[in-house]
Design an enzyme around this catalytic site. Structure first.
Site, mmCIF file in Angstrom:
data_model
loop_
_atom_site.group_PDB
_atom_site.id
_atom_site.type_symbol
_atom_site.label_atom_id
_atom_site.label_comp_id
_atom_site.label_asym_id
_atom_site.label_seq_id
_atom_site.Cartn_x
_atom_site.Cartn_y
_atom_site.Cartn_z
ATOM 1 N N LEU A 105 0.845 -1.187 0.000
ATOM 2 C CA LEU A 105 0.000 0.000 0.000
ATOM 3 C C LEU A 105 0.882 1.239 0.000
ATOM 4 O O LEU A 105 1.983 1.242 0.568
ATOM 5 C CB LEU A 105 -0.904 0.018 1.238
ATOM 6 N N ASP A 106 0.387 2.312 -0.630
ATOM 7 C CA ASP A 106 1.073 3.594 -0.564
ATOM 8 C C ASP A 106 1.156 4.055 0.888
ATOM 9 O O ASP A 106 0.365 3.628 1.736
ATOM 10 C CB ASP A 106 0.327 4.650 -1.378
ATOM 11 N N LYS A 107 2.065 4.960 1.148
ATOM 12 C CA LYS A 107 2.267 5.464 2.513
ATOM 13 C C LYS A 107 0.959 5.948 3.141
ATOM 14 O O LYS A 107 0.670 5.676 4.308
ATOM 15 C CB LYS A 107 3.302 6.593 2.508
#
Length: 270
Positions: A125-127
């Protein structure tokens, strides 16, 4: 770690493992660690119905720094974990986040619980994206899962009103820095269903491909960027979460499903 199978058919060991999504590289790595009914066996030997096939896996060494923090564990067994990423941090250490990533916190949990593995993330997942992450506890388990279909669904609150379900089929390519752009030869397809709308629209999203930033750039391209998207929208806190994972267990082959509810913060902005 030890992996055990109760054999349900007569088969050459190598063929049996291939049918269970073991890659050729993994099979080469484990060829000297295979046992049938406690007796060491070679890949070209056969297993019979009712045999107990065991694979002894070597411990792994990790260079990820363990840093203790709260972990919301949704599921765990000896082979894998599903955790809920509740903070806006990277999943792996990177520039500026050497000790504050999901992997650092998982590594502390591994050390505390004597899990001899490094961190193998099956989905990333993105940050700023919250939600479910699948972790394999050995590179062999990761290799099996990477060859299997993982069903992933997301909630997103997008800017403006979308009235009907739809899909976006646009290729995605690398842009400047970390951004992606529409173009190139890598096909990408996003399917979305409208749950409700008011000021903004809450979508249930399925990915038929897994490109970096796929949901974010596709929704931006149709004029409805995700609320809080600093790369493809107006900035703020990204209203995107991975709420569902479904997959066949790499050892038992049992289909497993996990889901979490929409966060209160996202519910407030619909």
């Amino acid at each position: 770690m030890k992996i055990s199978f109760k054999v349900d058919e007569k088969k050459v060991i190598k063929d049996y493992l291939i049918e269970r999504n073991f890659s050729k590289k993994i099979i080469r790595d484990i060829k000297d660690n295979i046992y049938v009914n406690n007796n060491k066996k070679r890949l070209w030997e056969a297993v019979l119905y009712g045999d107990n096939l065991e694979i002894i896996l070597d411990d792994e060494i990790s260079n990820i720094i363990p840093v203790e923090d709260d972990l919301e564990i949704v599921y765990e067994d000896e082979y894998l974990m599903v955790v809920n990423k509740t903070k806006r941090i990277p999943v792996m250490p990177n520039h500026g986040y050497y000790t504050n990533s999901l992997a650092n916190h998982l590594m502390a949990y591994f050390v505390k619980n004597n899990i001899k593995s490094t961190i193998h993330l099956v989905n990333r997942l993105d940050k700023d994206t919250l939600g479910l992450v699948l972790i394999a506890k050995h590179k062999l388990i990761h290799g099996i899962l990477s060859k299997m279909n993982i069903d992933k669904k997301y909630y997103a609150v997008c800017d403006g009103i979308i009235f009907e379900d739809g899909e976006v089929s646009l290729p995605i390519a690398r842009g400047e820095d970390i951004k992606r752009v529409i173009g190139g030869s890598k096909d990408a397809k996003t399917v979305y269903h409208v749950i409700k709308n008011n000021v903004n629209t809450l979508l249930d999203i399925s990915l038929l491909t897994g490109r970096t930033h796929q949901i974010r750039i596709h929704l931006s391209e149709i004029g409805h960027p995700i609320v809080g998207d600093s790369l493809y929208g107006n900035g703020g806190e990204l209203a995107l979460m991975s709420y569902y994972l479904g997959f066949n267990h790499p050892i038992s082959n049992k289909y497993m499903e996990f889901s979490i509810p929409l966060t209160k913060d996202m519910e407030k902005i619909v």
